[in-house]
Structures are given as C-alpha cells and as structure tokens.
Design a protein around this motif. Structure first.
Motif, PDB file in Angstrom:
ATOM      1  N   VAL A  29       3.237   2.585   7.977  1.00 25.01           N
ATOM      2  CA  VAL A  29       4.522   1.926   7.716  1.00 25.01           C
ATOM      3  C   VAL A  29       4.960   1.156   8.961  1.00 25.01           C
ATOM      4  N   LEU A  30       4.787   1.793  10.129  1.00 24.99           N
ATOM      5  CA  LEU A  30       5.120   1.117  11.387  1.00 24.99           C
ATOM      6  C   LEU A  30       4.240  -0.103  11.617  1.00 24.99           C
ATOM      7  N   VAL A  31       2.931   0.050  11.327  1.00 23.99           N
ATOM      8  CA  VAL A  31       2.011  -1.081  11.470  1.00 23.99           C
ATOM      9  C   VAL A  31       2.413  -2.206  10.523  1.00 23.99           C
ATOM     10  N   PHE A  32       2.735  -1.812   9.301  1.00 26.10           N
ATOM     11  CA  PHE A  32       3.135  -2.786   8.281  1.00 26.10           C
ATOM     12  C   PHE A  32       4.386  -3.538   8.709  1.00 26.10           C
ATOM     13  N   ILE A  33       5.401  -2.779   9.121  1.00 24.80           N
ATOM     14  CA  ILE A  33       6.658  -3.404   9.544  1.00 24.80           C
ATOM     15  C   ILE A  33       6.442  -4.221  10.822  1.00 24.80           C
ATOM     16  N   GLY A  34       5.714  -3.625  11.773  1.00 24.08           N
ATOM     17  CA  GLY A  34       5.483  -4.306  13.046  1.00 24.08           C
ATOM     18  C   GLY A  34       4.706  -5.587  12.896  1.00 24.08           C
ATOM     19  N   SER A  35       3.619  -5.545  12.091  1.00 22.90           N
ATOM     20  CA  SER A  35       2.811  -6.751  11.897  1.00 22.90           C
ATOM     21  C   SER A  35       3.580  -7.828  11.154  1.00 22.90           C
TER      22      SER A  35
END
Length: 430
Positions: A29-35
């Motif tokens: 989720v963090l990767v998704f939001i961050g990217s």
C-alpha cells in the motif's frame, strides 16, 4: 468446519504468518501510494529518467551479493542450535557479499564507458549511484538472520519500516530537489535502515560466536550453493528488468519508458502476495527438504489456495483495469491499459505456479533445474521481445513476459510432481 480451521489459523498466527502478510500488505500500500505520488511530483520526463536509471543500476548489479544472503538463509536454517557455526556462516557470507559489492560499485561508476545508454541524462546521473550496492549489501544479512530464526514478527517490522522510510525520504527529497533529490534519498534510506536492522537483530548477534571459521569443505559447499543461487537470481532479475531495458533501447523514448513502467507497476506490486507466502513458507520447506510426502501435501495446498486467491484478484483487477489506471495515474496513461491486462494474466501464472514451485525446487537443492529454466527463459525473452516489440510496440514486451510465465509454470509443476513420485518410490523400496 470452523473447529478444524481454527487450530490452523492459530498456528499461522503464532508462527508469524499474519505479521508477514499484513506487513506485506501495508508495504505494498505504501509502495502503491508512494509510487503514485512520485509520478505526480516528477514530470513525465524526469520520472522516465528516474525509472531508466534504476533499471540501469539493476542491469549492472545483476551479480548481486554472489548469492551470499541466499546461502546464509539455507545453511542457517538447516542448523539448529550451533551458534559457533551460525556466526561463522554469517561472517563468511558478509565477506563474499563485500567482494561482490565492490565489483558492482565499480561497474556502476564506470558504466558510461561501456553501458549502451540511450538517454543522455541517464548516462550522466547513473554513476552517482555507485555506493548503493555496498550499502544494500550491508542491509541484506539482517532479514536473513530473522528469517532463519523464524522470527517473522521482527522481520515484518523491518520490512514495514524499510518501505515507509524509503518513500518518506523519496517523496520529501523529490519535492525539494526533484530528480536529484530522488537519487540522494537512496543513500539516506540505506543508512537509516542499517541502524534499525542492527537494533532488531542485536540479541541474535550477541549470541553468535564470530570467532569461528568454516572448514574448507563447508566453504566449498557454501560457495557452490550461493554462486549457483546468484546465477539463478541474476537471471530471474534479468527477466524482470529486461523488458524495460529493451523498450528503452528499441524505442528510445522517455514517455514510452514511463508508460511501460506505469503498466507494470501494479502487477509488480501485487507480487507481494506470493512473496510473503514464500518468505513465510520457505524456511519450513528447507527444514523438510528430504520429507517428500510433506512437500507433496504442502505443495498441493499452496497451488490450490493460490489458484483460487490469485484468480479472484487478477480477474477483479483486469475487469476494472481502465478505471484503476485512470484513477491512480491519470488519463495521460490510459494507453497503458492493454499492456497492464497482459501483465496481469502473466502475474496469475507466476504467482500461482512459478514462484512457489521454483522456490520449493531451490529448497530441495535442485539448483541445476532453476538454472536451465532461467537460461531458456532469457533466450526466449530476448528473441521474442525483439520480435514482439517491433511488431506491437511496448505491449509486445508484456506478451513476452506472460508467455514465459505460462511456459515456466507448466514445466515446474510437471517436474516437481515427477521428482516427488520418483523419490517416494525410492523411499518405499527402502
């Protein structure tokens, strides 16, 4: 029914499966939001250059740590309570990893002299990342120590902290300094993670005796397993990044690289599900790598649950693919939808069959099989990518990835059931 399932759920909870799974969910989720945020912070050109630089780093760092971390996981897990031997394994694996890191650093630093850069900015900025392999190598041993000790809860904390730190630093420094800030963030990230990792593992490190040494035979066995594992990992890594490399080489457009990167971002992010299953299950398969009836039973469970779970997820994402791309990345990236769908089909076969089966084969030390599969896959990948990209553009790269995932899945399933049948018959004769 509930009474039969409840003990299994409790066992998974106590052994840390849900910690690994939930941390993986939060990480993705963090990767998704961050990217997603990075795509919107950086211009389309800068994001294309950033993705291109990371791809170049991956290409010239394919030697990894010479398989030292993989070897450490295998041999640390097989040992029960010999802290002298564990200390010797960790020390030897770090020595091997340091040698590989120095080599990778020089390859990155000197990359403008030999690497086929097609983007001028990529050629100028890539050498500034030359210390990344060394910092990365130092952080790899700590999660291995936690996994080998089946300390999945601390491993989950480390993964979550690492991902959170990565994107907080990446986003903050990109806002301040743009593309240069994105590059600098990688250095700060590894230092922060190294400090936290050491703190999590301090009790294990205190118990290990680092004065011991492996004998010549043990070093030879460790090196053979580790280097072969690295060859396998390097070829697997090449299969992941070669598509972006060939798209950049054959089409040579920042926007095309950015579109393909967007199309592959979500399918790549969803690999966390199969990855967290492997992270949890692999040490158990290593400990039972000579118990063939146990392997058969648990392999069947992995494939059955995977077929249902990944099938539902992939079908849902494919049906709503246009909405997802538009909502997450904006209408400028809607031309990535067909490529996105093709990659999702490949993800289903990879997650359900290829990933669990190849890791089980590895835990049984059947390393030659994985080498052969990857060599054939790379040859097919390069040839079909060149043909398909010229025919269909960047969607041809996605078609190649999916084709290889399907063929590899069929092979691994057939091979594993064949070898298990042979081993069980041999055991029955005894």
């Amino acid at each position: 029914m509930l009474e039969r399932i409840k003990p299994k759920i409790n066992k998974l909870r106590k052994t840390g499966f849900f910690s690994v799974f939930l941390s993986s969910v939060f990480c993705k989720v963090l990767v998704f939001i961050g990217s997603t945020i990075i795509v919107r912070i950086l211009s389309k050109t800068d994001y294309g250059i950033y993705a291109y630089i990371l791809n170049c780093i991956s290409m010239v760092s394919l030697l990894g740590d010479f398989g030292a971390s993989t070897g450490a996981l295998q041999f640390l897990t097989e040992i029960d309570n010999d802290n002298d031997k564990k200390g010797a394994i960790i020390k030897y694996s770090l020595k091997i990893a340091c040698l590989s890191a120095v080599l990778s650093s020089f390859l990155i630093l000197l990359s403008p002299l030999y690497y086929p850069f097609t983007l001028k900015s990529g050629k100028e900025l890539t050498p500034y990342m030359f210390l990344i392999p060394f910092l990365s190598m130092l952080t790899t041993i700590f999660p291995i120590i936690l996994r080998a000790n089946l300390d999945n809860k601390k491993y989950a904390k480390l993964q979550l902290f690492s991902t959170f730190s990565n994107y907080v630093l990446l986003i903050a420094l990109s806002l301040i300094w743009g593309l240069v800030g994105a590059i600098v963030s990688h250095y700060i990230y590894y230092v922060v993670v190294l400090i936290y990792s050491f703190w999590l593992c301090k009790n294990y490190l205190k118990d290990y005796n680092f004065k011991g040494l492996l004998i010549k035979k043990e070093k030879k066995e460790f090196l053979k397993f580790s280097i072969t594992s690295q060859i396998i990992n390097s070829m697997s890594g090449l299969l992941i990044i070669i598509d972006t490399f060939l798209v950049g080489l054959l089409i040579a457009s920042e926007e095309t690289v950015a579109i393909y990167k967007v199309a592959s971002a979500i399918p790549h992010a969803l690999t966390f599900i199969s990855s967290c299953v492997v992270v949890y299950a692999l040490p158990y398969f290593i400990k039972n790598n000579n118990n063939f009836s146990w392997i058969r039973t648990n392999l069947k469970k992995l494939i059955t649950c995977g077929f249902i779970g990944y099938g539902v997820i992939c079908l849902f994402v494919i049906i709503f693919s246009k909405f997802i791309i538009n909502f997450v990345y904006g209408s400028a990236y809607l031309d990535a939808v067909p490529t996105f769908i093709v990659l999702m089909i490949g993800l289903f076969f990879s997650s359900t069959f290829k990933v669990p089966c190849s890791n089980i084969v590895h835990s049984m030390k059947k390393l030659k099989v994985n080498v052969i599969v990857n060599v054939v896959s790379i040859i097919v990948n390069i040839v079909s990518n060149i043909i398909f990209i010229k025919m269909w553009g960047f969607i041809g790269a996605a078609a190649t990835t999916t084709l290889i995932n399907i063929l590899s899945s069929v092979f691994y399933v057939c091979y594993l059931y064949r070898i298990l049948n042979i081993k069980e018959r041999e055991y029955d004769k005894k």
